[in-house]
Design a protein around this motif. Structure first.
Motif, PDB file in Angstrom:
ATOM      1  N   VAL A 108      25.453  67.455 108.762  1.00 45.87           N
ATOM      2  CA  VAL A 108      25.467  68.299 107.562  1.00 45.87           C
ATOM      3  C   VAL A 108      24.761  67.532 106.449  1.00 45.87           C
ATOM      4  CG1 VAL A 108      26.927  69.576 105.962  1.00 45.87           C
ATOM      5  CG2 VAL A 108      27.637  69.308 108.338  1.00 45.87           C
ATOM      6  N   ILE A 109      23.526  67.935 106.171  1.00 49.47           N
ATOM      7  CA  ILE A 109      22.694  67.215 105.208  1.00 49.47           C
ATOM      8  C   ILE A 109      22.352  68.162 104.064  1.00 49.47           C
ATOM      9  CG2 ILE A 109      20.510  65.995 104.880  1.00 49.47           C
ATOM     10  CD1 ILE A 109      20.685  65.419 107.955  1.00 49.47           C
ATOM     11  N   PRO A 110      22.806  67.875 102.823  1.00 46.28           N
ATOM     12  CA  PRO A 110      22.573  68.810 101.718  1.00 46.28           C
ATOM     13  C   PRO A 110      21.096  68.943 101.377  1.00 46.28           C
ATOM     14  CG  PRO A 110      23.572  66.777 100.929  1.00 46.28           C
ATOM     15  CD  PRO A 110      23.533  66.678 102.417  1.00 46.28           C
ATOM     16  N   ARG A 111      20.719  70.166 101.009  1.00 48.17           N
ATOM     17  CA  ARG A 111      19.339  70.462 100.623  1.00 48.17           C
ATOM     18  C   ARG A 111      19.325  70.914  99.163  1.00 48.17           C
ATOM     19  NH1 ARG A 111      16.864  67.664 103.672  1.00 48.17           N
ATOM     20  NH2 ARG A 111      14.969  68.746 103.125  1.00 48.17           N
ATOM     21  N   ALA A 112      18.199  70.727  98.514  1.00 51.62           N
ATOM     22  CA  ALA A 112      18.088  71.071  97.098  1.00 51.62           C
ATOM     23  C   ALA A 112      17.499  72.455  96.882  1.00 51.62           C
ATOM     24  CB  ALA A 112      17.217  70.040  96.391  1.00 51.62           C
ATOM     25  N   THR A 113      17.043  73.086  97.928  1.00 53.87           N
ATOM     26  CA  THR A 113      16.395  74.386  97.786  1.00 53.87           C
ATOM     27  C   THR A 113      16.947  75.369  98.807  1.00 53.87           C
ATOM     28  OG1 THR A 113      14.290  75.551  98.066  1.00 53.87           O
ATOM     29  CG2 THR A 113      14.515  73.475  99.204  1.00 53.87           C
ATOM     30  N   PRO A 114      17.099  76.640  98.438  1.00 52.69           N
ATOM     31  CA  PRO A 114      17.613  77.621  99.411  1.00 52.69           C
ATOM     32  C   PRO A 114      16.648  77.893 100.551  1.00 52.69           C
ATOM     33  CG  PRO A 114      16.966  78.703  97.365  1.00 52.69           C
ATOM     34  CD  PRO A 114      16.888  77.231  97.123  1.00 52.69           C
ATOM     35  N   ARG A 115      15.378  77.604 100.365  1.00 50.93           N
ATOM     36  CA  ARG A 115      14.383  77.859 101.423  1.00 50.93           C
ATOM     37  C   ARG A 115      14.607  76.969 102.644  1.00 50.93           C
ATOM     38  NH1 ARG A 115      12.257  82.515  99.428  1.00 50.93           N
ATOM     39  NH2 ARG A 115      11.509  82.253  97.321  1.00 50.93           N
ATOM     40  N   GLN A 116      15.264  75.830 102.450  1.00 50.70           N
ATOM     41  CA  GLN A 116      15.520  74.906 103.555  1.00 50.70           C
ATOM     42  C   GLN A 116      16.959  74.946 104.034  1.00 50.70           C
ATOM     43  OE1 GLN A 116      14.426  71.145 101.868  1.00 50.70           O
ATOM     44  NE2 GLN A 116      12.242  71.538 102.035  1.00 50.70           N
ATOM     45  N   ALA A 117      17.813  75.706 103.363  1.00 50.02           N
ATOM     46  CA  ALA A 117      19.246  75.684 103.673  1.00 50.02           C
ATOM     47  C   ALA A 117      19.630  76.838 104.598  1.00 50.02           C
ATOM     48  CB  ALA A 117      20.043  75.769 102.383  1.00 50.02           C
ATOM     49  N   ASP A 118      20.661  76.617 105.408  1.00 49.06           N
ATOM     50  CA  ASP A 118      21.212  77.701 106.219  1.00 49.06           C
ATOM     51  C   ASP A 118      22.707  77.889 105.972  1.00 49.06           C
ATOM     52  OD1 ASP A 118      22.045  75.405 107.430  1.00 49.06           O
ATOM     53  OD2 ASP A 118      21.249  75.862 109.404  1.00 49.06           O
ATOM     54  N   LEU A 119      23.265  77.132 105.027  1.00 44.76           N
ATOM     55  CA  LEU A 119      24.675  77.245 104.673  1.00 44.76           C
ATOM     56  C   LEU A 119      24.803  77.115 103.158  1.00 44.76           C
ATOM     57  CD1 LEU A 119      27.797  77.093 105.151  1.00 44.76           C
ATOM     58  CD2 LEU A 119      27.475  74.650 105.554  1.00 44.76           C
ATOM     59  N   MET A 120      25.577  78.018 102.556  1.00 37.46           N
ATOM     60  CA  MET A 120      25.860  77.909 101.127  1.00 37.46           C
ATOM     61  C   MET A 120      27.342  77.585 100.970  1.00 37.46           C
ATOM     62  SD  MET A 120      25.621  80.754  98.088  1.00 37.46           S
ATOM     63  CE  MET A 120      23.886  80.672  97.745  1.00 37.46           C
ATOM     64  N   ILE A 121      27.643  76.479 100.281  1.00 39.81           N
ATOM     65  CA  ILE A 121      29.029  76.121  99.984  1.00 39.81           C
ATOM     66  C   ILE A 121      29.271  76.456  98.519  1.00 39.81           C
ATOM     67  CG2 ILE A 121      30.755  74.295  99.928  1.00 39.81           C
ATOM     68  CD1 ILE A 121      29.081  72.778 102.001  1.00 39.81           C
ATOM     69  N   VAL A 122      30.034  77.520  98.274  1.00 30.60           N
ATOM     70  CA  VAL A 122      30.369  77.907  96.902  1.00 30.60           C
ATOM     71  C   VAL A 122      31.683  77.227  96.555  1.00 30.60           C
ATOM     72  CG1 VAL A 122      30.809  79.805  95.327  1.00 30.60           C
ATOM     73  CG2 VAL A 122      29.202  80.109  97.210  1.00 30.60           C
ATOM     74  N   ALA A 123      31.623  76.254  95.657  1.00 32.81           N
ATOM     75  CA  ALA A 123      32.793  75.452  95.302  1.00 32.81           C
ATOM     76  C   ALA A 123      33.124  75.667  93.836  1.00 32.81           C
ATOM     77  CB  ALA A 123      32.525  73.974  95.581  1.00 32.81           C
ATOM     78  N   GLY A 124      34.201  76.402  93.567  1.00 39.45           N
ATOM     79  CA  GLY A 124      34.642  76.605  92.193  1.00 39.45           C
ATOM     80  C   GLY A 124      34.570  78.051  91.761  1.00 39.45           C
ATOM     81  N   ARG A 125      34.975  78.292  90.525  1.00 39.12           N
ATOM     82  CA  ARG A 125      35.036  79.668  90.020  1.00 39.12           C
ATOM     83  C   ARG A 125      33.632  80.172  89.709  1.00 39.12           C
ATOM     84  NH1 ARG A 125      36.860  76.030  86.417  1.00 39.12           N
ATOM     85  NH2 ARG A 125      35.691  75.835  84.476  1.00 39.12           N
ATOM     86  N   ALA A 126      33.413  81.451  89.985  1.00 47.08           N
ATOM     87  CA  ALA A 126      32.124  82.082  89.715  1.00 47.08           C
ATOM     88  C   ALA A 126      32.309  83.157  88.666  1.00 47.08           C
ATOM     89  CB  ALA A 126      31.549  82.684  90.988  1.00 47.08           C
TER      90      ALA A 126
END
Length: 200
Positions: free
Chosen positions: A87-105
């Protein structure tokens, strides 16, 4: 005079060794497998191999919105080290396949969350981390600006409860997501969608 057969020193034709079968019997198959590099052979389907590869290399777009983000950062830091799970964090959505939403929106942030989710390539997954992202948390009542769960904006695959959840809880959520991905009929779903898109 040579007859084309192997001959003994006395000149009599020698008996040729018996030819081995092209298909090795089961007793010899184990020896063949042991002689392969790595000592074995793995039989699987293409879909299972692809799912294993996708599950073992999740690249999250870390979307820290509040205090749960601190615990998410701790999960990526040296003590828990999510990199060891692929699990390697990415800085752009174009390279990501998982979104971790942490906290209130908030409602203002919901538009951005949705836009970033739409920019991620398929297949994509969402982890809702913490009570606020899951159901609004302590802001559920009497708050005009907080969304009562990020699943009203994007489809969520795994919910990680807690206020805030510890890094171990996030790791457990990622392991649950990996189990889901390994069982997913992704290729069959893609083939069905391609067939449905063809003009008749």
């Amino acid at each position: 005079m040579s007859t084309g057969f192997a001959e003994t020193p006395s000149g009599a034709p020698a008996e040729l060794p018996a030819r081995k079968s092209q298909i090795a019997p089961i007793a010899e198959a184990v020896e063949i497998l042991d002689s392969l590099p790595g000592g074995g052979l793995i039989l699987t389907t293409v879909e299972a191999a692809l799912n294993w590869g996708r599950a073992a290399s999740l690249w999250p777009l870390t979307f820290g919105l509040a205090c749960c983000a601190i615990e998410m950062m701790a999960a990526f830091a040296s003590r828990f080290d999510l990199d060891r799970l692929g699990v390697i964090p990415r800085a752009t959505p174009r390279q990501a396949d998982l979104m971790i939403v942490a906290g209130r929106a908030t409602y203002k942030m919901a538009v951005i969350v949705r836009r970033l989710w739409e920019q991620m390539p398929e297949p994509k997954y969402v982890i809702s981390m913490g009570s606020c992202a899951t159901c609004g948390g302590p802001f559920y009542y009497d708050n005009y600006s907080i969304i009562k769960g990020i699943d009203q904006v994007v489809p969520v695959d795994v919910y990680v409860p807690g206020c805030p959840p510890r890094p171990e809880a996030l790791i457990e959520g990622i392991l649950k997501l990996q189990e889901q991905i390994k069982k997913e009929p992704f290729l069959r779903r893609q083939a069905a969608a391609a067939l449905a898109a063809q003009p008749r």
